[in-house]
Scaffold this motif. Sequence first.
Motif, PDB file in Angstrom:
ATOM      1  N   ALA A   1      87.969 100.090  51.603  1.00 57.97           N
ATOM      2  CA  ALA A   1      89.371  99.661  51.622  1.00 57.97           C
ATOM      3  C   ALA A   1      90.123 100.149  50.385  1.00 57.97           C
ATOM      4  N   LEU A   2      91.363 100.586  50.593  1.00 58.65           N
ATOM      5  CA  LEU A   2      92.243 100.968  49.494  1.00 58.65           C
ATOM      6  C   LEU A   2      92.917  99.725  48.930  1.00 58.65           C
ATOM      7  N   GLU A   3      93.318  99.812  47.670  1.00 61.46           N
ATOM      8  CA  GLU A   3      94.066  98.745  46.996  1.00 61.46           C
ATOM      9  C   GLU A   3      93.334  97.403  46.991  1.00 61.46           C
ATOM     10  N   ARG A   4      91.987  97.443  46.965  1.00 61.19           N
ATOM     11  CA  ARG A   4      91.199  96.213  46.870  1.00 61.19           C
ATOM     12  C   ARG A   4      90.128  96.405  45.812  1.00 61.19           C
ATOM     13  N   ASN A   5      89.945  95.378  44.995  1.00 63.20           N
ATOM     14  CA  ASN A   5      88.879  95.427  44.004  1.00 63.20           C
ATOM     15  C   ASN A   5      87.528  95.403  44.713  1.00 63.20           C
ATOM     16  N   TYR A   6      86.609  96.218  44.230  1.00 67.54           N
ATOM     17  CA  TYR A   6      85.275  96.224  44.810  1.00 67.54           C
ATOM     18  C   TYR A   6      84.238  96.492  43.732  1.00 67.54           C
ATOM     19  N   GLY A   7      83.011  96.171  44.048  1.00 67.14           N
ATOM     20  CA  GLY A   7      81.859  96.524  43.231  1.00 67.14           C
ATOM     21  C   GLY A   7      80.927  97.365  44.072  1.00 67.14           C
ATOM     22  N   CYS A   8      80.019  98.060  43.434  1.00 63.34           N
ATOM     23  CA  CYS A   8      79.138  98.972  44.150  1.00 63.34           C
ATOM     24  C   CYS A   8      77.716  98.817  43.633  1.00 63.34           C
ATOM     25  N   TYR A   9      76.768  98.797  44.560  1.00 65.64           N
ATOM     26  CA  TYR A   9      75.340  98.773  44.232  1.00 65.64           C
ATOM     27  C   TYR A   9      74.717 100.019  44.838  1.00 65.64           C
ATOM     28  N   VAL A  10      73.976 100.770  44.029  1.00 67.90           N
ATOM     29  CA  VAL A  10      73.329 102.007  44.465  1.00 67.90           C
ATOM     30  C   VAL A  10      71.824 101.810  44.306  1.00 67.90           C
ATOM     31  N   ARG A  11      71.092 102.041  45.400  1.00 65.11           N
ATOM     32  CA  ARG A  11      69.633 101.898  45.391  1.00 65.11           C
ATOM     33  C   ARG A  11      69.017 103.240  45.786  1.00 65.11           C
ATOM     34  N   SER A  12      67.959 103.637  45.083  1.00 67.84           N
ATOM     35  CA  SER A  12      67.302 104.915  45.339  1.00 67.84           C
ATOM     36  C   SER A  12      65.798 104.716  45.516  1.00 67.84           C
ATOM     37  N   ASN A  13      65.178 105.601  46.267  1.00 66.68           N
ATOM     38  CA  ASN A  13      63.728 105.532  46.449  1.00 66.68           C
ATOM     39  C   ASN A  13      62.967 106.121  45.260  1.00 66.68           C
ATOM     40  N   ILE A  14      63.629 106.939  44.443  1.00 65.60           N
ATOM     41  CA  ILE A  14      63.028 107.500  43.231  1.00 65.60           C
ATOM     42  C   ILE A  14      64.041 107.358  42.090  1.00 65.60           C
ATOM     43  N   PRO A  15      63.600 107.409  40.840  1.00 66.15           N
ATOM     44  CA  PRO A  15      64.538 107.279  39.728  1.00 66.15           C
ATOM     45  C   PRO A  15      65.604 108.378  39.738  1.00 66.15           C
ATOM     46  N   VAL A  16      66.861 107.970  39.569  1.00 61.91           N
ATOM     47  CA  VAL A  16      67.997 108.879  39.461  1.00 61.91           C
ATOM     48  C   VAL A  16      68.914 108.358  38.361  1.00 61.91           C
ATOM     49  N   VAL A  17      69.840 109.196  37.941  1.00 58.58           N
ATOM     50  CA  VAL A  17      70.867 108.796  36.978  1.00 58.58           C
ATOM     51  C   VAL A  17      72.189 108.766  37.724  1.00 58.58           C
ATOM     52  N   VAL A  18      72.955 107.680  37.561  1.00 54.03           N
ATOM     53  CA  VAL A  18      74.229 107.505  38.266  1.00 54.03           C
ATOM     54  C   VAL A  18      75.344 107.300  37.251  1.00 54.03           C
TER      55      VAL A  18
END
Length: 124
Positions: A84-101
């Motif tokens: 959605a645009l114009e809405r506050n959000y948070g994000c969770y990113v899950r990976s099967n191997i170590p990554v840098v985000v």
Amino acid sequence: MRKIGKLNWAFSGGRIPFDSTGEEPMFNSHDKISVLNTSEEEANIEIFIFYGNQAPVGTYEVKIKPQRLRKIRINDLIDPEAVALERNYGCYVRSNIPVVVQFSRMDTGQNANAIMGTMAFPAD
């Protein structure tokens, strides 16, 4: 090359503005995550979006090839539904191997002068 990074990442300060200036996609406002996979195997990324007043949305699935960097515009996440645009959000990113985000934002709206910022926090 060895695997570096974490399996879980989160940020809480997302907001994609509705209005922006310029032609898509170069000068359009956007939120973006960059995912670095230093390993020799493919990373399977799952992204979940959280809003303040509804259940989380996801799973958005993305693959990152071995020893590659991939930039993912949050604006482009549309399946299972568009963020959605114009809405506050948070994000969770899950990976099967170590990554840098890393999370970045560019706001070219009328009330902004090309605001840009970055952040990301490992969650484990």
